[in-house]
Design a protein around this motif. Structure first.
Motif, PDB file in Angstrom:
ATOM      1  N   ALA A 163       0.832  -1.205   0.000  1.00 41.65           N
ATOM      2  CA  ALA A 163       0.000   0.000   0.000  1.00 41.65           C
ATOM      3  C   ALA A 163       0.865   1.253   0.000  1.00 41.65           C
ATOM      4  N   GLU A 164       1.975   1.206   0.731  1.00 42.90           N
ATOM      5  CA  GLU A 164       2.889   2.349   0.784  1.00 42.90           C
ATOM      6  C   GLU A 164       3.462   2.656  -0.597  1.00 42.90           C
ATOM      7  N   LYS A 165       3.830   1.622  -1.337  1.00 45.76           N
ATOM      8  CA  LYS A 165       4.375   1.822  -2.680  1.00 45.76           C
ATOM      9  C   LYS A 165       3.351   2.492  -3.596  1.00 45.76           C
ATOM     10  N   VAL A 166       2.102   2.073  -3.465  1.00 43.55           N
ATOM     11  CA  VAL A 166       1.034   2.653  -4.291  1.00 43.55           C
ATOM     12  C   VAL A 166       0.863   4.133  -3.969  1.00 43.55           C
ATOM     13  N   ILE A 167       0.837   4.473  -2.684  1.00 42.01           N
ATOM     14  CA  ILE A 167       0.623   5.860  -2.265  1.00 42.01           C
ATOM     15  C   ILE A 167       1.791   6.747  -2.686  1.00 42.01           C
ATOM     16  N   ARG A 168       3.020   6.257  -2.508  1.00 42.47           N
ATOM     17  CA  ARG A 168       4.201   7.058  -2.843  1.00 42.47           C
ATOM     18  C   ARG A 168       4.419   7.177  -4.353  1.00 42.47           C
ATOM     19  N   SER A 169       3.792   6.299  -5.115  1.00 45.34           N
ATOM     20  CA  SER A 169       4.009   6.306  -6.563  1.00 45.34           C
ATOM     21  C   SER A 169       3.424   7.540  -7.244  1.00 45.34           C
ATOM     22  N   ASN A 170       2.403   8.142  -6.620  1.00 49.63           N
ATOM     23  CA  ASN A 170       1.763   9.313  -7.222  1.00 49.63           C
ATOM     24  C   ASN A 170       1.343  10.285  -6.116  1.00 49.63           C
ATOM     25  N   PRO A 171       2.300  10.935  -5.473  1.00 50.80           N
ATOM     26  CA  PRO A 171       1.992  11.769  -4.303  1.00 50.80           C
ATOM     27  C   PRO A 171       1.046  12.928  -4.592  1.00 50.80           C
ATOM     28  N   SER A 172       1.030  13.430  -5.805  1.00 48.33           N
ATOM     29  CA  SER A 172       0.168  14.572  -6.127  1.00 48.33           C
ATOM     30  C   SER A 172      -1.313  14.222  -6.007  1.00 48.33           C
ATOM     31  N   ASN A 173      -1.640  12.951  -6.174  1.00 50.69           N
ATOM     32  CA  ASN A 173      -3.036  12.504  -6.091  1.00 50.69           C
ATOM     33  C   ASN A 173      -3.298  11.697  -4.827  1.00 50.69           C
ATOM     34  N   VAL A 174      -2.561  12.014  -3.756  1.00 50.50           N
ATOM     35  CA  VAL A 174      -2.672  11.253  -2.515  1.00 50.50           C
ATOM     36  C   VAL A 174      -4.080  11.311  -1.929  1.00 50.50           C
ATOM     37  N   THR A 175      -4.809  12.394  -2.164  1.00 49.61           N
ATOM     38  CA  THR A 175      -6.168  12.533  -1.617  1.00 49.61           C
ATOM     39  C   THR A 175      -7.108  11.478  -2.179  1.00 49.61           C
TER      40      THR A 175
ATOM     41  N   VAL B 100     -15.508  15.153  -1.647  1.00 46.22           N
ATOM     42  CA  VAL B 100     -15.968  16.236  -0.770  1.00 46.22           C
ATOM     43  C   VAL B 100     -14.833  16.857   0.054  1.00 46.22           C
ATOM     44  N   VAL B 101     -13.681  16.176   0.128  1.00 43.43           N
ATOM     45  CA  VAL B 101     -12.563  16.754   0.897  1.00 43.43           C
ATOM     46  C   VAL B 101     -11.443  17.291  -0.004  1.00 43.43           C
ATOM     47  N   ARG B 102     -11.561  17.118  -1.313  1.00 44.50           N
ATOM     48  CA  ARG B 102     -10.445  17.431  -2.202  1.00 44.50           C
ATOM     49  C   ARG B 102     -10.047  18.910  -2.148  1.00 44.50           C
ATOM     50  N   LYS B 103     -10.972  19.791  -1.773  1.00 42.83           N
ATOM     51  CA  LYS B 103     -10.671  21.228  -1.673  1.00 42.83           C
ATOM     52  C   LYS B 103     -10.940  21.748  -0.258  1.00 42.83           C
ATOM     53  N   LYS B 104     -11.052  20.835   0.687  1.00 42.93           N
ATOM     54  CA  LYS B 104     -11.427  21.246   2.049  1.00 42.93           C
ATOM     55  C   LYS B 104     -10.298  22.013   2.729  1.00 42.93           C
TER      56      LYS B 104
ATOM     57  N   LYS C 295       4.703  16.741   2.406  1.00 44.16           N
ATOM     58  CA  LYS C 295       5.851  17.064   1.552  1.00 44.16           C
ATOM     59  C   LYS C 295       5.415  17.648   0.206  1.00 44.16           C
ATOM     60  N   LYS C 296       4.219  17.283  -0.245  1.00 41.35           N
ATOM     61  CA  LYS C 296       3.692  17.863  -1.487  1.00 41.35           C
ATOM     62  C   LYS C 296       2.876  19.120  -1.205  1.00 41.35           C
ATOM     63  N   ARG C 297       2.867  19.528   0.095  1.00 42.67           N
ATOM     64  CA  ARG C 297       2.111  20.696   0.543  1.00 42.67           C
ATOM     65  C   ARG C 297       0.618  20.560   0.249  1.00 42.67           C
ATOM     66  N   ILE C 298       0.148  19.317   0.303  1.00 42.16           N
ATOM     67  CA  ILE C 298      -1.283  19.035   0.217  1.00 42.16           C
ATOM     68  C   ILE C 298      -1.797  18.928   1.655  1.00 42.16           C
ATOM     69  N   ARG C 299      -2.890  19.550   1.957  1.00 36.91           N
ATOM     70  CA  ARG C 299      -3.429  19.547   3.309  1.00 36.91           C
ATOM     71  C   ARG C 299      -3.675  18.104   3.766  1.00 36.91           C
ATOM     72  N   PRO C 300      -2.927  17.603   4.771  1.00 37.60           N
ATOM     73  CA  PRO C 300      -3.055  16.195   5.181  1.00 37.60           C
ATOM     74  C   PRO C 300      -4.451  15.809   5.654  1.00 37.60           C
ATOM     75  N   GLU C 301      -5.206  16.780   6.134  1.00 44.14           N
ATOM     76  CA  GLU C 301      -6.573  16.515   6.589  1.00 44.14           C
ATOM     77  C   GLU C 301      -7.388  15.812   5.507  1.00 44.14           C
ATOM     78  N   ARG C 302      -7.134  16.176   4.260  1.00 39.60           N
ATOM     79  CA  ARG C 302      -7.943  15.628   3.160  1.00 39.60           C
ATOM     80  C   ARG C 302      -7.753  14.123   2.995  1.00 39.60           C
ATOM     81  N   PRO C 303      -6.532  13.638   2.700  1.00 43.29           N
ATOM     82  CA  PRO C 303      -6.375  12.186   2.539  1.00 43.29           C
ATOM     83  C   PRO C 303      -6.526  11.407   3.849  1.00 43.29           C
ATOM     84  N   LEU C 304      -6.140  12.020   4.971  1.00 37.43           N
ATOM     85  CA  LEU C 304      -6.239  11.312   6.252  1.00 37.43           C
ATOM     86  C   LEU C 304      -7.697  11.053   6.634  1.00 37.43           C
ATOM     87  N   SER C 305      -8.531  12.078   6.547  1.00 41.08           N
ATOM     88  CA  SER C 305      -9.938  11.914   6.932  1.00 41.08           C
ATOM     89  C   SER C 305     -10.659  10.939   6.012  1.00 41.08           C
ATOM     90  N   ALA C 306     -10.422  11.055   4.714  1.00 41.96           N
ATOM     91  CA  ALA C 306     -11.067  10.141   3.760  1.00 41.96           C
ATOM     92  C   ALA C 306     -10.573   8.713   3.934  1.00 41.96           C
TER      93      ALA C 306
END
Length: 446
Positions: free
Chosen positions: A77-89, A185-189, A122-133
């Motif tokens: 799962a870690e490899k999948v997530i790190r493979s495309n960090p820009s779309n982590v949400t 619903v969280v992609r721009k939260k 690290k990608k400066r994406i708000r962690p709340e978005r992928p973490l909550s989802a």
């Protein structure tokens, strides 16, 4: 008298949920003592079936953990997530869903939440978005997993041949689309991380900034020698359970007789027996083939959580089922006409109970029998199934708290009014979509 007894039930559940751990179970027993000795209510049968399922399933998952199988799954799962960090949400919640669907427990998410938080930050994406989802996805996965305690409990209560297959056919697509809704619903939260005053203030600390900006690759934990083998054995066990549920004719038949926990009235082996036999046999195979110590299994975190889950279900379900059975006529008269006229309202009742029960299996065992008694069809019961994950409404469940603690930026949080926290928006969106899709698929499939 009904409302006094109902008040006792609610008070015991609320106090128990605040106590955490086995608090829900012991307060359930305390409430049962009040019911039996103060209100002279006849106690119902204890929930032995769900307790046995929890013991068997968690023991097998703990064996998988001790043999390194869970670490191997997390590494994938870690490899999948790190493979495309820009779309982590979007990627992280779906990776979490698949991981928990396969493992049959949401508690595996603790291993992957720090990775999600790090990649997003690290990608400066708000962690709340992928973490909550991702947390919501980890719960939603259990209401479709053939190896989860809540799905097994629902299948046992439905009791008809092929029930497990129907639950999976409806709940898994519904869960995936519910996860997609949570992501949307969280992609721009919230504010972007580079615009968040709290994060910018923290970045003024050189030590904090250094930990955030330091390049980090995969955790690189070594996979144990028997990890892949244990995952294969676990996969075979899941497949066998699905086959047994979908094709009950393959099971031994001992002739018609009195139904009990082990054998049904038509002589076929019950799903409780099937699940316990297959999972514990798989656990034994993992220990023997991968040379995993039985003592080591009892020391891992999943095995420790089994005692808490078993006691909690034992106490609170026994108390709740006693209340239900002794007030069945009143409840049927009150809810029967509404639920029969508008079957979807049963989903609301499940949702409300799930908020305070803090256990999907306990919610299923408590309220699904009432739905069956009211004459609701399997379609309604299965489509309503995802609502048992509603304990995200009150942010006290360990997976929610873990996500908050792993987010070093502070974006994932509990608000001033408690209920205005990071998880309600994705939670409500995923529940509404999953239930709606469940009803649609139910009409097409059942």
């Amino acid at each position: 008298m009904f409302w006094i007894e109902f008040a006792v039930l609610l008070v015991m559940i609320l106090i128990g949920s605040r106590m955490k751990g086995i608090g829900l179970g012991v307060m359930g027993i305390f409430g049962l003592v009040i019911f039996v000795f103060a209100f002279h209510m006849k106690p119902s049968n204890p929930p032995l079936d769900v307790m046995l399922i929890i013991i068997a399933i968690v023991t097998t998952a703990a064996t998988l953990q001790a043999s390194g199988g869970l670490d191997y799954l997390v590494s994938l799962a870690e490899k999948v997530i790190r493979s495309n960090p820009s779309n982590v949400t979007f990627i992280a919640p779906f990776a979490t869903y698949v991981l928990c669907l396969f493992a049959g427990t949401s508690h595996i998410v603790y291993s992957i939440l720090p990775i999600i938080s790090e990649v997003a930050t690290k990608k400066r994406i708000r962690p709340e978005r992928p973490l909550s989802a991702s947390v919501i996805a980890s719960h939603l996965a259990l209401t479709g997993s053939p190896i989860s305690a809540c799905t097994a409990a629902l299948v046992v209560l439905l009791g008809y041949p092929g029930a497990l297959f129907d639950v999976m056919m409806i709940s898994i697509p519904a869960g995936l689309l519910g996860t997609l809704a949570a992501c949307f619903v969280v992609r721009k939260k919230g504010l972007e991380l580079n615009e968040d005053p709290l994060f910018l203030e923290k970045m003024k600390n050189p030590e904090f900034a250094k930990t955030i900006d330091t390049s980090s690759e995969s955790s690189g934990n070594k996979v144990k020698a028997g990890a892949k083998t244990s995952v294969m054995i676990f996969s075979i066990a899941i497949l066998l359970i699905v086959v047994a549920g979908a094709f009950p004719d393959v099971l031994p038949n001992f002739g018609p007789g009195q139904e009990d926990l082990v054998v049904k009235s038509d002589g076929t082996v019950s799903m409780v027996t099937v699940i316990c036999l297959i999972t514990l046999a798989a656990s034994a195979a993992m220990m023997l083939i991968t040379k995993t110590s039985a003592v080591t299994v009892t020391q891992v975190s999943l095995f420790s959580s089994m005692a808490s889950a078993t006691i909690s279900v034992f106490g609170v379900v026994w108390m709740a089922s006693t209340f239900m059975e002794n007030n069945s006529e009143v409840i049927k008269e009150s809810l029967g006409s509404i639920v029969n006229a508008h079957p979807w309202t049963f989903a609301i009742a499940l949702f409300a109970l799930g908020i305070i029960m803090f256990s999907q299996a306990a919610t299923v065992k408590t309220l699904i029998p009432l739905g069956i008694a009211l004459g609701l069809s399997p379609l309604v019961l299965i489509a309503s199934f995802p609502t048992v994950n509603s304990f995200y409404v009150l942010p006290g469940y360990p997976t929610l708290l873990a996500a908050i603690n792993f987010d070093r930026t502070g974006s994932t949080k509990i608000g001033k009014y408690v209920v205005n926290h990071s998880f309600n928006r994705p939670g409500f969106a995923s529940t509404i979509v999953a239930v709606s899709v469940g009803f649609l698929l139910g009409f097409l499939i059942l």
